[in-house]
Each structure stands twice: as C-alpha cells, then as structure tokens.
Design an enzyme around this catalytic site. Sequence first.
Site, PDB file in Angstrom:
ATOM      1  N   ASP A 440      13.455  55.716  19.566  1.00 22.61           N
ATOM      2  CA  ASP A 440      14.506  54.766  19.891  1.00 22.61           C
ATOM      3  C   ASP A 440      14.448  53.671  18.826  1.00 22.61           C
ATOM      4  OD1 ASP A 440      16.339  53.083  21.439  1.00 22.61           O
ATOM      5  OD2 ASP A 440      14.542  51.924  21.916  1.00 22.61           O
ATOM      6  N   ASP A 638      11.193  52.445  24.801  1.00 20.93           N
ATOM      7  CA  ASP A 638      10.660  51.321  25.579  1.00 20.93           C
ATOM      8  C   ASP A 638      11.581  50.836  26.676  1.00 20.93           C
ATOM      9  OD1 ASP A 638      12.607  50.178  23.849  1.00 20.93           O
ATOM     10  OD2 ASP A 638      11.680  48.218  24.175  1.00 20.93           O
TER      11      ASP A 638
END
Length: 754
Positions: A440, A638
């Site tokens: 990400d 996250d």
Amino acid sequence: MLDERIESCDLVVEGMSCASCAGRVERALLAAPGVAAANVNFATGRAHVEGARGAAALAAAELAEIVTKAGYPARPADPAPKPQADKSRAEVAALRRHVILAGLLTLPVFVIEMGGHMVPALHHALAGTFGAFGVNLILFLLTTAVLFGPGRVFFTKGLPALFRGAPEMNSLVALGAGAAWAYSSVATFAPGLLPAGTAHVYYESAALIVTLILVGRYLEARARGRTGQAIEKLVGLQPRTARRVEDGREIEVPIEEIQPGALLRVRPGERIPLDGTLVEGHSWVDEAMITGEPDPVEKTAEARVIGGTVNGTGTFTFRATHVGAETVLAQIVRMVEDAQGDKLPIQALVDQVTRWFVPGIMAIAALTFAGWLVFGPSPALAMAVVSAVTVLIVACPCAMGLATPTSILVGTGRAAEAGILFRRGAALQGLAGVTTIAFDKTGTLTEGKPRLTDFIAAEGRDRATTLALVAAAETGSEHPTARAIVAAAEADGLALPAASGFAATPGKGVEAHVDGHVVLLGNEGFLAGRGIGTEALAAAATGLEGKGRSPIFAAIDGEAAAVLAVADAIKPEAAAALAALRAAGLEIAMITGDGAATARAIAGELGITSVRANVLPGEKAEAVKSLQANGPVAFVGDGINDAPALAQADVGLAIGTGTDIAIDAADAVLMSGELGNVAMAVEISRATMRNIRQNLVWAFGYNVALVPVAAGLLYPAFGILMSPILAAGAMAASSVCVVSNALRLRRMRLGGRA
C-alpha cells in the site's frame, strides 16, 4: 456470508515424549463432542482446540480431563502470560537427578561386564571372589535399580500405552530395555529354560539404554528450554508490582490487583507496568523491546504508554486502560505462542509418518526377531533378542517430532525480538515462498501525513524570511497543508511573526497580513485573480509537477515570492528496504487509491515498475488476486481499507502502527512500522524453512539409515551388527542434533544487526 464465531481454548499438556504422543492427544481431542480442530505441539507442550461452528463454547476443564484420561496430564492454559522458566528449570533439575542416579548405578554394571571382557584378569578376580552367579546377581540388582528407579517412567507410561493399543516412544524403550533385562534375568536365575549355549546376560545393555536415553532427554530439555527464551524475555518485561496513586499517596500493589482506570506513577528508569494514557508529567520512553524501534519516544499528556517499556528521565502519572490478558504485551505473547503452536503445511507429512511409525517399528522388531531366530547363527535366540531390542531403541521418532516445532519456536521467537510478530505459524512457510511483495502507499511506503517537501524561493528572496512569513500567514488555518507548513518552519527554528486579517477562499488559497506585509498563498489561478504573475517560478513548478506534486504559490506584497509543495513524504528507509527485497529476488508492486500521477511519481522514486493506481478499497483484494496469477503474493498495508487485500494475499503483513482491523486481517505484524522489517521477516521465514528442511533430512535420514543396520541386514555380507548401547546413544544424539540445529536461528543476524 456471515462468519460464525468459533470458540477455542488452549491446554497445557504434560508427559508427551515424542511426536506419536502429540498425535495421540490430537486424536483424543478430535473425538470429543463439539471439537472441530485440534493442534498439539510436542515442543511447546500445548494444545490449541477449536469448536465446531454453532457448537457451545468449549469447556477447557472437560477437554483437559479427556486428555488426562488418554494418559497425558493436562490443564487449561492461563490466558495471561506467566513465566514458565521455573517449570522448565524444575524439569531439567529432575532429569539431572535421574541422570546422575542412573549413571552411578550403571557405571559399576558397565565396568563389571565390559571390563571383564576387556581385562581377563578382572573377570577372573570377580568370578573368584563372588562366583559367576554372584557377579550376575550384582548386575541384576544394579540394573533393576536403574530400570525401576530413574527409568521407571518408561514403564509407567510406555506399558499402559502399549496395552491400550497406542504404543509410543516410552513403549519402545520399555520393550527394548525390558526385553534385555528379562532375558538376562532368566539366564541368571533359570538358565535351564534357555537353549544350550544361549544363557548370556545383557544387563549392561538394559542399563545403558535407559541411562543414555535419560541423558538425551536431559540435554533435549535443556535445549528446548532455551528455544522458549524469547517468550520468557517478553513475559519478564512486565513488572510484578505497580505504584498506585490514591488520595495523593503512592501504594505499591501486585500487578494483578490493578483495575482499568487506576492512576499509576512511574519514576525514571522504571518499567511501565501496564498499558494506559499519560495524564501528568513528561518523559521519553524506550519502546524497543516491544516495537523494535531503537529511538526513545516522547510522551506528553494524552500519549499512549505500553506496559513493559522503559521510562527515561522523567516522572509521570498515567491512567491504566488495559490490564491482564488485554495489554499489548500479553497480546504479543499470545500471538507468538499461537504462531509457535501452529502447524506448518510441511508438518502434515511428518504427522502421517509418525502416526504409523511406532507400530511399524514394532512390526519390524518382531520380523527381526523371527528372522534371526530362524536364519541366524548360533546362539540364534540371543542374537534375535539383541537385534530386536536394537531396532526398538534406535528407531525412536523424537527427532522427527521435534524437527518442525523447534524451528518454529526459535524462528518466531527471534522474529519477536526484532519486532516482527507472526500471528500464524503457517505464515512462516508462506512468506518463504512468495515471489511478489505488494505495498500500500499511504502510511506504508509514505509517512501517511502531509509534510512540506519543497520550498523554492524566488530569485533575490531569502528562504528563511520568506518561509517565516508564509508559515505565519497559515497559523490561522487548521487545514493539514497549513499545519505542515507551520511545522516545517518551526522545525527550522524560525520565529513566526503575528498574523492578522486571515481570510480563506475554499479550494483556492488564503490571505493574511503579517508584520506589515500582505501574504497570499494558493494555486496559480488564485494569484492570477489578484493580478500576480508566476512566470518566474514556472520552471520550478513544472519540476514539482514532474514529481507528482501539486505546486502552491506564495506572493508577498503583490509579487510572486515562492513555490512550494506539501505531500505525503516517502519514508526515509523505504528505498533501502525495497532494495533489500529486490536483492532477495522478490518483485515489488504498489497498490494505491491515489491518482496515477502521484502513484507514478512515488513509484519512480522507489524504482517500482508494477503500479496499480486509482484502486478503490473494495478493489484492492482483486488487485492482489491478479498479481497472484504470477505466483504467491505478500501484501503490506496499514489501513482499514487494506484489510481485504491483507486477507486475500498469501501472506498479509500489517504495519503495527496502523489500524486494529488491518492487524486482525494480517498473518504477521511489523510492530515498529519500519519497512526494513519486511525484508527481515522474509529472511527469518527463509532461514526457518531451511532449518526445518535440514532437521527433517536428518531425522528421516537417521531412521532410514539405522533401522536396517539395527535389524542386521549388513551382518551377512559385512559382519556388522549394531549393539543396543550404540543404538541408544545414536537415538539420543539425533534429538539433540535437531534441537541444536534449530537453536542456530537464535544467532541469526538480521538486516546487518544481531
């Protein structure tokens, strides 16, 4: 489809001596009503049990009773972490006493029997003093004391298991040593019952078998105790007492008595007892033992503090928010224990082999006995007994049972010390095989918050003076961009003059009066609307756009003064972390919801060639799935929007500083958020799997090589026949070698640090 809750519990199981024992406990648990899955770890002595969907919550006490009835004392595991070192030391101490006693009793047996063969004068002296029967009687008494003293555990556990039709390692030892002792006893007290020329005694074999196996178990227990040191270190981080504040007074109380909401005071240099929120004071806290982050973290009012971390030089008071099994430290310990108790897919092969191994060895021993009795040279009966005993002793499956779990135990413990928590042991095997790691962007590769990345003053303008005026103009705004500019000026130590007349035009810019100057800050159109040209800064603005950053123009007193950019900056360690992954032969990909221009700019700086941009949260899992067409994929994220991708990936790695949802969906957690830990996790995974393969090659190879030798297949051609004593020594050595090899993982250097 809704996922129904599955109740689970953990048990502490004692008395397991080999992989066959673990398999037997598993089968007993699986036969219990309402049990859907059971996983028993021989190395850790723990069992994890999961109930069937929709079934009532499992009664741990009842399951423990079932296991106890199967021959292995069990009890429910304590949910809160407790030091196990005392128990481990007690086990080692008991085995040490047994080894010493067995050694003292076996030594004269060995000297009398073997010394008599090697030194004829000694044999004649003993026979002349005590007579042949007297010497055998002494050997009988000493050997009986060994077998039914320190060696009685083999008979009290092995024979009942044999009678239940579920033989295990203790059964093999009991049969082997017991057969040698029984044959020798008949030869001593009723030699007429044996064929002529076969009344030989093998007391030294029976005694040495028991003694050597006890030595092996002692060394194995010491080594296994060391494999759990990572857990012990974690558990030992929590203080046993805390200083509770009541009516302005400090009262020291046991940690178990603290309830959420209690006010606790921590002095300089002390460990923080529990998780909480700081309410008074200021300090810097060393959180390295939890997160792996070496730099102390500043703690001010409302800051979160973690139990087990070390306070610096300040004194502060905090309010306890989590106690007992709910603390971060307890959850970390539970994660590590779950991973250590988990079974890797590679373990399935071992389980299949060990399930039938002991019965198979008993069958081979029976065939060996029959073969020697029918085809062996004289004295055939004695040779048959010795060879069958040797097969029983040499083929213990301990090494096979220890090969996988000990490596998992040490590998996951070493990872925990580095701030990498494998929530599932299977992730160890999965991570070693991934070919691509997808990241990400926001909060993972980048810092996740706006920061002033560029500030280019116009020709003739002083950068510091210009930045101070621009930042002062933004002090009246709560916009993230404004806060980033102010923070950058403060970080440079600039004094910001007072601002007045602040006015914001949404989507365009702001205006303020600062120290007698009119300051404008906004996009090119905002300044153009005030008749201010930006041509002098056009080249610099174009350069920022090339990096995927939107330029912001500043004007002072009607003249263009600077162009700047506020962006989510790349983490300082990102480039080095990705380089380490490429060096390990992995492909790197980035999956982000950001626009293509920003994504390409970040990817270009980091050397990432595979980029998926404009990906909606619900589409991230599909993006991971498309990458899986080329091989196993690990995903690092996250945020809440990363949870589907973390779950879809073959291995999900969550940044520990991210959301709880992401952490729950992941297979492993990087506590500190340092991207370098991704490469460390891969390194640990590969090293652990390599270690497991080495152990399995040794364990299986040992049995494949030595069982035929023990059965006597080399005797007709080469006259080679293994003795029971050598078999006992080799069996003990095999287990010690496997555990010792696993312990090498503790010395593994990660990312250039020990």
